[in-house]
Design an enzyme around this catalytic site. Structure first.
Site, mmCIF file in Angstrom:
data_model
loop_
_atom_site.group_PDB
_atom_site.id
_atom_site.type_symbol
_atom_site.label_atom_id
_atom_site.label_comp_id
_atom_site.label_asym_id
_atom_site.label_seq_id
_atom_site.Cartn_x
_atom_site.Cartn_y
_atom_site.Cartn_z
ATOM 1 N N ASN A 183 -10.154 -2.533 -7.179
ATOM 2 C CA ASN A 183 -9.278 -1.639 -7.939
ATOM 3 C C ASN A 183 -9.791 -1.326 -9.334
ATOM 4 O O ASN A 183 -9.323 -0.374 -9.977
ATOM 5 C CB ASN A 183 -7.866 -2.237 -8.045
ATOM 6 C CG ASN A 183 -7.095 -2.180 -6.738
ATOM 7 O OD1 ASN A 183 -6.183 -2.961 -6.511
ATOM 8 N ND2 ASN A 183 -7.461 -1.250 -5.860
ATOM 9 N N ASP B 134 0.823 -1.201 0.000
ATOM 10 C CA ASP B 134 0.000 0.000 0.000
ATOM 11 C C ASP B 134 0.864 1.260 0.000
ATOM 12 O O ASP B 134 1.920 1.300 0.630
ATOM 13 C CB ASP B 134 -0.898 -0.011 1.243
ATOM 14 C CG ASP B 134 -2.044 0.969 1.151
ATOM 15 O OD1 ASP B 134 -2.345 1.439 0.040
ATOM 16 O OD2 ASP B 134 -2.646 1.278 2.199
#
Length: 241
Positions: free
Chosen positions: A65, A17
């Site tokens: 995503n 991340d």
């Protein structure tokens, strides 16, 4: 790193991340951040092998995503395709088995073909297994496992036999990760503290480590801190020792 005085996890999983925020801080595009993140993938593979980790898994692209801007999604798909080509020699030279786990829906035929080819080429390698979770969702995994579980239980009911296998064992055999040990240690970078729909079933007793660095900056010092943290924990699995 001194493996003889440190408990080494068999399976380390990483939620990578912070690529976009890393790039934003530097006035660069999010796409550039993802490309720099690929360098941390290479470094983590090397560090995992040097540490004696047998399974390294990376959360590369989630089902959620797809909701990102098309330019970024296209870049992530291109990065995956490039990696499948450019990292082949690394897998072959180090005898690393390569696996990809996730839904094939929406993934191009070219990417799927290259995944299948690299998986086949490395199937018998045993130095380490690298698992890339691509187009993956923990909820998707549980749902598809539930469908398989219902079919298998129905078939067992009609035959009248199930042997000594428990329902839990049958269900776990339906998960996309079957045959891979549950993560011992899950690392998430960028300071965020959540699972983000990743391996919801498999992480029931996983130890979590949250690193404050963005993924493109995750290197040997951060890896060592994560392993040290894991080594100092007493895993009881709900029992008393």
């Amino acid at each position: 790193m001194e493996n003889d005085i440190r408990k080494i996890p068999v399976h380390v999983s990483i939620i990578m991340d912070g690529n976009g925020r890393w790039a934003k801080e530097k006035g660069l595009s999010r796409i550039y951040g993802h490309r720099e993140g690929a360098e941390s993938v290479r470094a983590s593979c090397r560090l995992a092998m040097e540490s004696g980790v047998k399974y390294l898994s990376l959360f590369a692209f989630s089902e959620e995503n797809w909701g990102r801007p098309k330019e970024e999604v296209d870049a992530l798909m291109g990065l995956m395709l490039d990696s499948l080509v450019n990292e082949r020699r690394m897998f072959m030279d180090n005898r690393i088995r390569f696996r990809v786990i996730g839904s094939e829906q929406g993934i191009s035929g070219e990417i799927l073909d290259r995944i299948a080819s690299l998986e086949a080429e490395t199937r018998d390698f045993d130095a380490m297994t690298l698992i890339v979770f691509f187009n993956y969702s923990g909820k998707w995994d549980i749902m598809q496992a539930a469908e398989k579980f219902a079919c298998r239980k129905s078939a067992m009911g009609s035959s009248g036999t199930s042997g000594d296998v428990s329902d839990k064992e049958i269900f776990e055999s339906c998960l996309s990760t079957y045959g891979i040990p549950d993560p011992d240690l899950l690392i998430r970078t960028s300071g965020e503290k959540r699972l983000s729909n990743f391996m919801l079933w498999q992480c029931a007793y996983t130890e979590f480590y949250f690193a404050d660095v963005f993924w493109p900056d995750f290197r040997e010092k951060d890896w060592a801190l994560a392993l040290d943290s894991y080594s100092n924990r007493d895993r009881r699995y709900g029992k008393i020792k």
